[in-house]
Scaffold this active site. Structure first.
Site, PDB file in Angstrom:
ATOM      1  N   TYR A  59       0.850  -1.196   0.000  1.00 50.93           N
ATOM      2  CA  TYR A  59       0.000   0.000   0.000  1.00 50.93           C
ATOM      3  C   TYR A  59       0.885   1.245   0.000  1.00 50.93           C
ATOM      4  O   TYR A  59       1.600   1.514   0.947  1.00 50.93           O
ATOM      5  CB  TYR A  59      -0.917   0.031   1.220  1.00 50.93           C
ATOM      6  CG  TYR A  59      -1.874  -1.134   1.329  1.00 50.93           C
ATOM      7  CD1 TYR A  59      -2.222  -1.912   0.232  1.00 50.93           C
ATOM      8  CD2 TYR A  59      -2.443  -1.457   2.549  1.00 50.93           C
ATOM      9  CE1 TYR A  59      -3.098  -2.974   0.351  1.00 50.93           C
ATOM     10  CE2 TYR A  59      -3.322  -2.514   2.676  1.00 50.93           C
ATOM     11  CZ  TYR A  59      -3.650  -3.258   1.579  1.00 50.93           C
ATOM     12  OH  TYR A  59      -4.523  -4.309   1.718  1.00 50.93           O
ATOM     13  N   HIS A 132      -0.420 -11.845   1.509  1.00 44.72           N
ATOM     14  CA  HIS A 132      -1.455 -11.082   0.815  1.00 44.72           C
ATOM     15  C   HIS A 132      -2.106 -11.900  -0.301  1.00 44.72           C
ATOM     16  O   HIS A 132      -3.324 -11.912  -0.448  1.00 44.72           O
ATOM     17  CB  HIS A 132      -0.826  -9.820   0.230  1.00 44.72           C
ATOM     18  CG  HIS A 132      -1.775  -8.696   0.074  1.00 44.72           C
ATOM     19  ND1 HIS A 132      -1.385  -7.394   0.278  1.00 44.72           N
ATOM     20  CD2 HIS A 132      -3.068  -8.636  -0.258  1.00 44.72           C
ATOM     21  CE1 HIS A 132      -2.410  -6.589   0.060  1.00 44.72           C
ATOM     22  NE2 HIS A 132      -3.441  -7.323  -0.268  1.00 44.72           N
TER      23      HIS A 132
END
Length: 162
Positions: A59, A132
């Site tokens: 991110y 992830h």
């Protein structure tokens, strides 16, 4: 004033607020980034009683973890002790100029990502460190063994991996 929310067990050893906060949008994907406003949002989230903050190394290419780390530094020890910090690895965007990504679950990548996340967050141990995205070409046994090694090294508290 810090509020209290209902709590839930997460795995065997973590207790978190029933509502967590995913911080992805504070650093990327949803328009312009205003770091000062993002810090204000995180403080309000914490003051509302949320104890689970979720981020990922991808991110903002690490900026989201730095943002959360900067907020953690401003908290009294008692408030910081109430928080559970979750972060993810396994998506590599380092060699791309856009959102293009590579899924990388190699042990050396997981270990490097963990160390980098710890540094960006400014903490010594991640409460919940997870993958992830799973790479179907990587042996899941190797991935899980690497996560277990991080727990054994004291970098990750994710006890259900061992």
């Amino acid at each position: 004033m810090t509020l209290s929310l209902p709590q839930r067990k997460l795995g065997q050893h973590l207790t978190v607020s029933a509502i967590g906060y995913g911080a992805m949008g504070l650093s990327e994907f949803y328009g312009d980034v205003d770091t000062a406003h993002a810090r204000t949002i995180l403080h309000k989230v914490i003051d509302s009683g949320v104890t689970l903050l979720d981020t990922a190394d991808m991110y903002g290419r690490g900026e989201n973890e730095k943002l959360i780390g900067s907020v953690l530094k401003t908290l009294p020890d008692s408030a910081r002790a109430q928080l559970t910090i979750a972060t993810k690895c396994g998506i590599d965007r380092s060699n791309t100029a856009s959102y293009n990504r590579n899924i990388d679950n190699r042990p050396e990548c997981i270990k490097l990502c963990c160390d980098d996340s710890l540094a960006r967050l400014g903490i010594e141990q991640i409460d919940l460190f997870y993958i992830h995205r799973i790479n179907p070409d990587a042996a899941i046994e190797d991935t899980m063994q690497t996560l277990a090694e991080l727990v054994e090294a004291g970098k990750d508290c994710s006890y259900w991996f061992v």
